[in-house]
Design a protein around this motif. Structure first.
Motif, PDB file in Angstrom:
ATOM      1  N   ASN A  89      13.364  10.120   1.218  1.00  0.00           N
ATOM      2  CA  ASN A  89      12.266  11.034   0.901  1.00  0.00           C
ATOM      3  C   ASN A  89      11.470  10.612  -0.328  1.00  0.00           C
ATOM      4  O   ASN A  89      10.492  11.266  -0.691  1.00  0.00           O
ATOM      5  N   ASN A  90      11.893   9.520  -0.962  1.00  0.00           N
ATOM      6  CA  ASN A  90      11.148   9.000  -2.102  1.00  0.00           C
ATOM      7  C   ASN A  90       9.879   8.312  -1.601  1.00  0.00           C
ATOM      8  O   ASN A  90       9.912   7.609  -0.590  1.00  0.00           O
ATOM      9  N   PRO A  91       8.752   8.514  -2.239  1.00  0.00           N
ATOM     10  CA  PRO A  91       7.502   7.884  -1.753  1.00  0.00           C
ATOM     11  C   PRO A  91       7.561   6.360  -1.736  1.00  0.00           C
ATOM     12  O   PRO A  91       6.744   5.723  -1.062  1.00  0.00           O
ATOM     13  N   ARG A  92       8.533   5.777  -2.443  1.00  0.00           N
ATOM     14  CA  ARG A  92       8.674   4.315  -2.461  1.00  0.00           C
ATOM     15  C   ARG A  92       9.897   3.863  -1.669  1.00  0.00           C
ATOM     16  O   ARG A  92      10.474   2.821  -1.959  1.00  0.00           O
ATOM     17  N   ALA A  93      10.261   4.622  -0.643  1.00  0.00           N
ATOM     18  CA  ALA A  93      11.461   4.319   0.136  1.00  0.00           C
ATOM     19  C   ALA A  93      11.363   2.976   0.850  1.00  0.00           C
ATOM     20  O   ALA A  93      12.382   2.326   1.099  1.00  0.00           O
ATOM     21  N   ASP A  94      10.160   2.542   1.191  1.00  0.00           N
ATOM     22  CA  ASP A  94       9.984   1.221   1.794  1.00  0.00           C
ATOM     23  C   ASP A  94       9.956   0.190   0.666  1.00  0.00           C
ATOM     24  O   ASP A  94       8.914  -0.336   0.280  1.00  0.00           O
ATOM     25  N   VAL A  95      11.137  -0.067   0.149  1.00  0.00           N
ATOM     26  CA  VAL A  95      11.311  -0.804  -1.102  1.00  0.00           C
ATOM     27  C   VAL A  95      10.570  -2.142  -1.115  1.00  0.00           C
ATOM     28  O   VAL A  95       9.866  -2.474  -2.079  1.00  0.00           O
ATOM     29  N   ALA A  96      10.729  -2.949  -0.071  1.00  0.00           N
ATOM     30  CA  ALA A  96      10.130  -4.288  -0.065  1.00  0.00           C
ATOM     31  C   ALA A  96       8.620  -4.222  -0.287  1.00  0.00           C
ATOM     32  O   ALA A  96       8.046  -5.072  -0.987  1.00  0.00           O
ATOM     33  N   LYS A  97       7.977  -3.234   0.301  1.00  0.00           N
ATOM     34  CA  LYS A  97       6.519  -3.096   0.140  1.00  0.00           C
ATOM     35  C   LYS A  97       6.140  -2.987  -1.330  1.00  0.00           C
ATOM     36  O   LYS A  97       5.211  -3.659  -1.805  1.00  0.00           O
ATOM     37  N   TYR A  98       6.863  -2.179  -2.076  1.00  0.00           N
ATOM     38  CA  TYR A  98       6.520  -1.939  -3.479  1.00  0.00           C
ATOM     39  C   TYR A  98       6.938  -3.105  -4.369  1.00  0.00           C
ATOM     40  O   TYR A  98       6.283  -3.389  -5.384  1.00  0.00           O
ATOM     41  N   VAL A  99       7.998  -3.803  -3.978  1.00  0.00           N
ATOM     42  CA  VAL A  99       8.380  -5.012  -4.715  1.00  0.00           C
ATOM     43  C   VAL A  99       7.309  -6.080  -4.538  1.00  0.00           C
ATOM     44  O   VAL A  99       6.808  -6.652  -5.519  1.00  0.00           O
ATOM     45  N   PHE A 100       6.934  -6.342  -3.292  1.00  0.00           N
ATOM     46  CA  PHE A 100       5.925  -7.367  -3.040  1.00  0.00           C
ATOM     47  C   PHE A 100       4.599  -7.015  -3.719  1.00  0.00           C
ATOM     48  O   PHE A 100       3.951  -7.881  -4.321  1.00  0.00           O
TER      49      PHE A 100
END
Length: 474
Positions: free
Chosen positions: A150-161
């Protein structure tokens, strides 16, 4: 108490594992240059970068233990003898219900890398345990489906890249070809005796074809849904066509199945490069058209190599986060980088964020210390190429891509008193040319005596891991 004892045991096991596995990916002279002009262009750009960060982050960060390998039932693996193997696997995979990195801070990671002088990223989207650090639709076993969903940054790889792109990094996606969580690789019908798939592919082609499709689909998601990707870094070299198994692979000591674990790399590469033109593919240890550069692990080749390669090495003693890890000094890292670059390679330095999503403070400090050196001496590292005479004792040499400028880097021992005069043999400056001390940008006096060069340091020179000079070569 039982769990506490297990974790203590695994922490102590970590150090032993590093020594037993650290050289499983040696360099090889068996290299095939890519023929695609776009790949060659990307490869040339990658060879300019020289210094990158590899981030191992996954379930193993929760207890702070070895990444994935404790799941593997091979004789070099040690586990708590009072717990059954099945119970251990349930406990390990159950960590997905605890992994909630509420302080996830990719901006901190990218800043730390930039401050260190790093230029490219390799992020672990999936390790051998099968836990995905991106929002895959192929399985629920991912960071985007657990407590963090439920965290808005749950798609971790997207935010890392995204965070690293904003810092002008080349972007690499680490992806494990083996997947010990999916039933298409480790079929629950059978035991899991080692790292390989646990059923005869020749007898069960349907199941293997399902695994091939699963792998293709996940790589497809990474190539289509996460913006521009420069590198697809494939780990798990035992997943390969049987005909490519050679003495190098046998030397790892792992079992070699009688069947081929072929996942159709030509099909994967075609799909990936259609989505990402010029994509570098690093199919580790599988020499041929899909190993665009080689990756010796925790090791520097003995001699200079004339094809693309990188040494992937850890900042501490572990790839991922472990409590109280012992980090290398800035001097150690800088000296390794200098040697690697002079021998024609790049340094990919491993850093492991904790379960909360932040890089440990001590690791940040080390990266900042490294950056103090690269920020003033980077000309001798970045955008350089090898020179035939690349070493004289503790002095290493590189040259600019156009060959007009030569660089000398003199490694100094920690605590060594700064000498007034530096000397080396070979790589003689052109008569009458200027020599620049990179740390200050000032000219220095130099003389020659036969094949030797003597350089007088300015009084403003300070103690540093290495002294770097630029000059016109003969």
């Amino acid at each position: 108490m039982h769990r506490l004892l297990l974790l203590i045991f695994l922490f102590s096991f970590q150090a032993g594992r590093l020594f037993s596995q650290q050289n499983v990916h040696p360099q090889s002279a068996d290299y095939q240059w890519p023929t695609d002009p776009k790949v060659r262009q990307k490869l040339d750009k990658w060879q300019d970068q020289k210094f990158g960060m590899v981030i191992h982050w996954g379930l193993y960060a929760v207890p702070g233990m070895i990444e994935s390998w404790a799941l593997c039932s091979e004789d070099w693996i040690e586990r708590d003898s009072t717990q059954s193997y099945d119970d251990f696997k349930k406990w390990y995979w159950g960590l997905s219900k605890e992994f909630n990195p509420v302080k996830f801070n990719p901006k901190q990671w990218a800043k730390a890398g930039k401050d260190a002088g790093m230029k490219y990223l390799v992020f672990t989207t999936k390790h051998h345990d099968g836990f995905c650090m991106f929002d895959t639709k192929q399985t629920d076993f991912s960071i985007a489906q657990g407590p963090f969903k439920n965290n808005p940054r749950a798609d971790v790889a997207k935010y890392v890249f995204d965070a690293f792109r904003k810092r002008d990094f080349m972007i690499g996606a680490y992806f494990s070809k083996p997947d010990w969580h999916t039933e298409y690789y480790w079929w629950p019908k059978y035991a899991t005796p080692d790292r390989n798939n646990n059923y005869d592919i020749r007898k069960h082609p349907w199941r293997w074809n399902q695994f091939k499709q699963y792998t293709y689909n996940q790589i497809g998601e990474l190539m289509h849904n996460y913006g521009a990707v420069d590198i697809l870094w494939l780990d798990g070299g035992w997943v390969r066509p049987l005909e490519t198994v050679n003495e190098e692979v046998r030397s790892w000591g792992a079992a070699i199945p009688a069947w081929s674990q072929d996942i159709d790399m030509p099909g994967i590469a075609s799909m990936a490069r259609e989505a990402q033109p010029g994509l570098l593919i690093v199919d580790r240890t599988v020499h041929g058209p899909y190993e665009n550069y080689q990756t010796p692990e925790q090791k520097i080749p003995e001699k200079q190599l004339d094809h693309p390669w990188e040494s992937c090495m850890t900042l501490g003693n572990a790839w991922g986060y472990v409590p109280n890890d012992q980090y290398k000094s800035a001097s150690q890292v800088i000296h390794s980088m200098i040697e690697i670059v002079a021998k024609g390679g790049s340094l990919l330095l491993g850093v492991g964020p904790g379960a909360d999503g932040t890089i440990p403070t001590e690791a940040i400090k080390r990266l900042e210390e490294i950056g103090k050196w690269t920020s003033v001496n980077g000309r001798a590292i970045y955008n350089t190429r090898i020179t035939k005479a690349y070493k004289d004792e503790d002095t290493w040499f590189t040259q600019s891509k156009d060959g007009k400028t030569r660089f000398a880097m003199v490694c100094l021992k920690d605590g060594f008193r700064l000498p007034k005069v530096i000397s080396w043999k070979g790589n003689i400056p052109r008569k009458g040319s200027e020599m620049i001390f990179l740390e200050t940008g000032s000219k220095v006096k130099w003389t020659t005596d036969g094949n030797s060069v003597k350089v007088t340091l300015p009084g403003s020179a300070k103690a540093t891991p290495a002294l770097a000079f630029s000059f016109e070569g003969r």
